[in-house]
Design a protein around this motif. Structure first.
Motif, mmCIF file in Angstrom:
data_model
loop_
_atom_site.group_PDB
_atom_site.id
_atom_site.type_symbol
_atom_site.label_atom_id
_atom_site.label_comp_id
_atom_site.label_asym_id
_atom_site.label_seq_id
_atom_site.Cartn_x
_atom_site.Cartn_y
_atom_site.Cartn_z
ATOM 1 N N PHE A 187 0.844 -1.195 0.000
ATOM 2 C CA PHE A 187 0.000 0.000 0.000
ATOM 3 C C PHE A 187 0.875 1.240 0.000
ATOM 4 C CE2 PHE A 187 0.772 -1.504 4.254
ATOM 5 C CZ PHE A 187 1.186 -0.380 4.944
ATOM 6 N N GLU A 188 0.246 2.370 -0.342
ATOM 7 C CA GLU A 188 0.926 3.656 -0.247
ATOM 8 C C GLU A 188 0.482 4.342 1.037
ATOM 9 O OE1 GLU A 188 -0.154 6.347 -3.387
ATOM 10 O OE2 GLU A 188 -2.284 6.138 -3.009
ATOM 11 N N SER A 189 1.196 5.358 1.450
ATOM 12 C CA SER A 189 0.811 6.108 2.639
ATOM 13 C C SER A 189 -0.418 6.966 2.328
ATOM 14 C CB SER A 189 1.969 6.991 3.110
ATOM 15 O OG SER A 189 2.305 7.925 2.104
ATOM 16 N N ARG A 190 -1.204 7.244 3.353
ATOM 17 C CA ARG A 190 -2.375 8.115 3.180
ATOM 18 C C ARG A 190 -1.858 9.547 3.026
ATOM 19 N NH1 ARG A 190 -6.746 10.603 6.009
ATOM 20 N NH2 ARG A 190 -8.688 10.077 4.965
ATOM 21 N N GLY B 5 -5.779 -6.937 -11.669
ATOM 22 C CA GLY B 5 -5.851 -7.007 -10.220
ATOM 23 C C GLY B 5 -7.007 -6.165 -9.712
ATOM 24 N N ILE B 6 -7.060 -5.981 -8.397
ATOM 25 C CA ILE B 6 -8.129 -5.210 -7.768
ATOM 26 C C ILE B 6 -7.501 -4.200 -6.815
ATOM 27 C CG2 ILE B 6 -10.187 -5.306 -6.307
ATOM 28 C CD1 ILE B 6 -10.525 -8.236 -7.253
ATOM 29 N N ALA B 7 -7.856 -2.940 -6.988
ATOM 30 C CA ALA B 7 -7.346 -1.880 -6.108
ATOM 31 C C ALA B 7 -8.398 -1.563 -5.050
ATOM 32 C CB ALA B 7 -7.045 -0.620 -6.915
ATOM 33 N N GLU C 225 -9.117 4.274 -0.615
ATOM 34 C CA GLU C 225 -9.870 5.019 0.400
ATOM 35 C C GLU C 225 -9.707 6.495 0.070
ATOM 36 O OE1 GLU C 225 -10.128 7.752 3.514
ATOM 37 O OE2 GLU C 225 -8.160 6.845 3.252
ATOM 38 N N VAL C 226 -10.833 7.195 -0.102
ATOM 39 C CA VAL C 226 -10.828 8.625 -0.407
ATOM 40 C C VAL C 226 -11.724 9.321 0.611
ATOM 41 C CG1 VAL C 226 -11.269 10.412 -2.131
ATOM 42 C CG2 VAL C 226 -10.540 8.138 -2.874
ATOM 43 N N GLU C 227 -11.098 10.150 1.467
ATOM 44 C CA GLU C 227 -11.854 10.915 2.460
ATOM 45 C C GLU C 227 -12.805 10.030 3.274
ATOM 46 O OE1 GLU C 227 -11.738 14.368 3.219
ATOM 47 O OE2 GLU C 227 -9.910 14.337 2.031
ATOM 48 N N GLY C 228 -12.330 8.823 3.655
ATOM 49 C CA GLY C 228 -13.110 7.920 4.496
ATOM 50 C C GLY C 228 -13.996 6.950 3.745
ATOM 51 N N GLU C 229 -14.182 7.134 2.450
ATOM 52 C CA GLU C 229 -14.992 6.211 1.644
ATOM 53 C C GLU C 229 -14.069 5.188 0.989
ATOM 54 O OE1 GLU C 229 -18.144 6.187 -2.102
ATOM 55 O OE2 GLU C 229 -17.363 8.096 -1.365
ATOM 56 N N VAL C 230 -14.352 3.890 1.200
ATOM 57 C CA VAL C 230 -13.525 2.819 0.647
ATOM 58 C C VAL C 230 -14.169 2.310 -0.640
ATOM 59 C CG1 VAL C 230 -12.534 0.538 1.059
ATOM 60 C CG2 VAL C 230 -12.689 2.189 2.936
ATOM 61 N N LEU C 231 -13.380 2.323 -1.712
ATOM 62 C CA LEU C 231 -13.853 1.887 -3.020
ATOM 63 C C LEU C 231 -13.057 0.682 -3.492
ATOM 64 C CD1 LEU C 231 -13.866 5.440 -4.596
ATOM 65 C CD2 LEU C 231 -15.871 4.192 -3.793
ATOM 66 N N LEU D 146 -4.153 4.143 -1.606
ATOM 67 C CA LEU D 146 -4.358 2.981 -2.460
ATOM 68 C C LEU D 146 -3.685 1.778 -1.833
ATOM 69 C CD1 LEU D 146 -4.303 2.588 -6.203
ATOM 70 C CD2 LEU D 146 -2.599 1.311 -4.929
ATOM 71 N N SER D 147 -4.345 0.618 -1.900
ATOM 72 C CA SER D 147 -3.742 -0.614 -1.393
ATOM 73 C C SER D 147 -4.154 -1.795 -2.255
ATOM 74 C CB SER D 147 -4.160 -0.862 0.066
ATOM 75 O OG SER D 147 -5.554 -1.031 0.174
ATOM 76 N N ASN D 148 -3.373 -2.869 -2.143
ATOM 77 C CA ASN D 148 -3.692 -4.139 -2.797
ATOM 78 C C ASN D 148 -3.981 -5.134 -1.691
ATOM 79 O OD1 ASN D 148 -3.921 -6.515 -4.173
ATOM 80 N ND2 ASN D 148 -1.961 -6.370 -5.227
ATOM 81 N N GLN D 149 -5.243 -5.388 -1.430
ATOM 82 C CA GLN D 149 -5.666 -6.286 -0.363
ATOM 83 C C GLN D 149 -6.050 -7.662 -0.891
ATOM 84 O OE1 GLN D 149 -8.672 -4.251 1.958
ATOM 85 N NE2 GLN D 149 -7.448 -2.388 2.058
ATOM 86 N N HIS D 150 -5.618 -7.980 -2.099
ATOM 87 C CA HIS D 150 -5.979 -9.247 -2.742
ATOM 88 C C HIS D 150 -4.728 -10.089 -2.998
ATOM 89 C CE1 HIS D 150 -9.455 -6.650 -3.219
ATOM 90 N NE2 HIS D 150 -10.146 -7.769 -3.217
#
Length: 114
Positions: A41-44, A59-61, A64-70, A88-92
């Motif tokens: 992941f990258e830093s917030r 893949g799947i990204a 999180e933008v302003e508290g909303e996770v997409l 941005l993170s890769n949780q898969h």
């Protein structure tokens, strides 16, 4: 003018073994292809002036933008406006490959949030 590819682009390493390739690097525009291994992941952060468009190639990204996770699947994208904190993170289990387009370029405009 020439054809630009990952093989001809300037390469750099960031974060925990992530790769980036500068496909376009000008005063007005930045287009980067990035590779993020599973669990990385990258830093917030946010950008004061730059707006960005993240477009997933494979893949799947998770963004999180302003508290909303997409959740962003292949051939989908997310626009992040200037001043919006994001991460941005890769949780898969498969590697994530995407492009990020920034205008103006975001280098030197990144402010860590946490």
């Amino acid at each position: 003018m020439s054809v630009i590819s990952q093989q001809s682009a300037e390469h750099y390493i960031w974060g925990n073994n992530c790769d980036g390739w500068h496909l376009v690097k000008s005063k007005q525009l930045s287009v980067i292809q990035e590779r993020v291994p599973p669990g990385s992941f990258e830093s917030r952060h946010f950008h004061q002036k730059s707006e960005q468009f993240f477009f997933v190639l494979s893949g799947i990204a998770t963004i999180e933008v302003e508290g909303e996770v997409l959740t962003v699947n292949p051939l989908q994208g997310v626009h992040v406006g200037a001043g919006k904190a994001h991460q941005l993170s890769n949780q898969h289990n498969s590697e994530l490959v995407f492009t990020v387009t920034s205008t103006p370029p975001s280098h030197g405009d990144k402010i860590e949030k946490e």
